[in-house]
Design a protein around this motif. Sequence first.
Motif, mmCIF file in Angstrom:
data_model
loop_
_atom_site.group_PDB
_atom_site.id
_atom_site.type_symbol
_atom_site.label_atom_id
_atom_site.label_comp_id
_atom_site.label_asym_id
_atom_site.label_seq_id
_atom_site.Cartn_x
_atom_site.Cartn_y
_atom_site.Cartn_z
ATOM 1 N N ALA A 40 0.859 -1.189 0.000
ATOM 2 C CA ALA A 40 0.000 0.000 0.000
ATOM 3 C C ALA A 40 0.893 1.236 0.000
ATOM 4 O O ALA A 40 1.812 1.353 0.820
ATOM 5 N N TYR B 36 1.576 5.676 -1.087
ATOM 6 C CA TYR B 36 1.117 7.014 -1.467
ATOM 7 C C TYR B 36 2.295 7.987 -1.402
ATOM 8 O O TYR B 36 2.770 8.349 -0.317
ATOM 9 N N ASP C 4 -2.619 4.729 -3.922
ATOM 10 C CA ASP C 4 -3.849 5.482 -3.664
ATOM 11 C C ASP C 4 -3.696 6.944 -4.081
ATOM 12 O O ASP C 4 -3.889 7.863 -3.282
ATOM 13 N N TRP D 127 -2.748 2.202 -9.935
ATOM 14 C CA TRP D 127 -2.938 3.592 -9.477
ATOM 15 C C TRP D 127 -4.399 3.976 -9.604
ATOM 16 O O TRP D 127 -5.106 3.547 -10.534
ATOM 17 N N GLN D 128 -4.872 4.782 -8.656
ATOM 18 C CA GLN D 128 -6.197 5.389 -8.768
ATOM 19 C C GLN D 128 -6.087 6.869 -8.428
ATOM 20 O O GLN D 128 -5.137 7.306 -7.768
ATOM 21 N N ASP E 217 -6.474 10.539 -6.807
ATOM 22 C CA ASP E 217 -6.430 10.963 -5.410
ATOM 23 C C ASP E 217 -7.730 11.662 -5.040
ATOM 24 O O ASP E 217 -7.883 12.869 -5.203
ATOM 25 N N ARG F 174 -8.557 6.225 0.126
ATOM 26 C CA ARG F 174 -9.334 5.107 -0.427
ATOM 27 C C ARG F 174 -8.446 3.867 -0.544
ATOM 28 O O ARG F 174 -8.428 3.183 -1.564
ATOM 29 N N LYS F 175 -7.723 3.614 0.529
ATOM 30 C CA LYS F 175 -6.785 2.497 0.550
ATOM 31 C C LYS F 175 -7.497 1.178 0.261
ATOM 32 O O LYS F 175 -6.978 0.353 -0.501
ATOM 33 N N LYS G 224 -10.059 0.496 -1.497
ATOM 34 C CA LYS G 224 -10.439 0.362 -2.906
ATOM 35 C C LYS G 224 -9.255 -0.099 -3.755
ATOM 36 O O LYS G 224 -9.372 -1.024 -4.574
ATOM 37 N N ILE G 225 -8.107 0.511 -3.545
ATOM 38 C CA ILE G 225 -6.946 0.124 -4.352
ATOM 39 C C ILE G 225 -6.416 -1.237 -3.916
ATOM 40 O O ILE G 225 -5.881 -2.007 -4.737
ATOM 41 N N GLU H 74 -15.025 -1.088 0.958
ATOM 42 C CA GLU H 74 -14.565 0.200 0.432
ATOM 43 C C GLU H 74 -15.266 1.405 1.064
ATOM 44 O O GLU H 74 -14.944 2.548 0.745
ATOM 45 N N GLU I 160 -13.106 5.069 4.705
ATOM 46 C CA GLU I 160 -12.324 6.079 3.998
ATOM 47 C C GLU I 160 -11.479 6.917 4.958
ATOM 48 O O GLU I 160 -11.376 8.134 4.843
#
Length: 273
Positions: free
Chosen positions: A12, A14, A42, A67-68, A70, A74-75, A77-78, A202, A205
């Motif tokens: 995980a 960022y 994330d 990648w998603q 920002d 939303r950890k 979700k990724i 998900e 948040e």
Amino acid sequence: MTEKIQASVIVAFYNKIELLKIVLSALNNQYDGSFNVVIADDGSRSDVVNEISSLKTSYKFELIHLWQADNGFRKNKILNQAVLHSNEYLIFTDGDCIPQRNFVLDHLINAQEGYCLNGRRADLSETVSKKINLEKPETFFKRHIKEILIEYMFGRGKNIEKGFRINISKISDYLNRKEKGIVGCNFSLFRNDILKINGFDERYEAAGTGEDSDVEFRLRLAGVRIKNIFFKANQIHIYHKELPRSPDNDNLFSAVKESEKSYTPFGIKRQED
């Protein structure tokens, strides 16, 4: 464990690219052909994304970068996307946790279907954290143990004992006898076992609860057992100020516990539809 198991180390991440390079170096130095690495990003900046792309051929293992955008924390979700792109066995860690020499090996030799392995981390002091670099980061704890312990004696650093690897079965079994909750930076399980609960919820948040306590609760409901591997699968955590915790997470988790449902409709399956 069988030799046929292929794992994915899911990191995980960022923005902290220099720390990520240290994590990847530590994994590269223990690579034995049994795993690839999936970066669950994330929403890092475009310059960081470009740098990760340039690193893909720098390591012995296959490096996958997901990648998603920002849009806040939303950890989960990724992480669900990472599960979908991973091998049959999943080892979860964070981009500020440096895996020590036998991190992957210890997860794999203890892997069992129907079990979630529960590891821990040694939290370094701010002073010691500043000394870690690309020079053999997978042996940093062992090489700097004297300084780490001195800092710990003065109240700087936490859970330092978890940095020691104990490979004597009777001692290890005794130290792992009590039930403990999983932490999101160091746990592993078969992909099929996390699919039983539809992955991560998900709706969480904010940091904490949703990435570990919620997962553990629903895994147990699904019949997956938790097995401690403290004093193995060691990792060291780089010092930083803690992220704020949200009461919304706690309220949501309370509702999940009341429902007593292992399968979340807000997880992986929704992404596949």
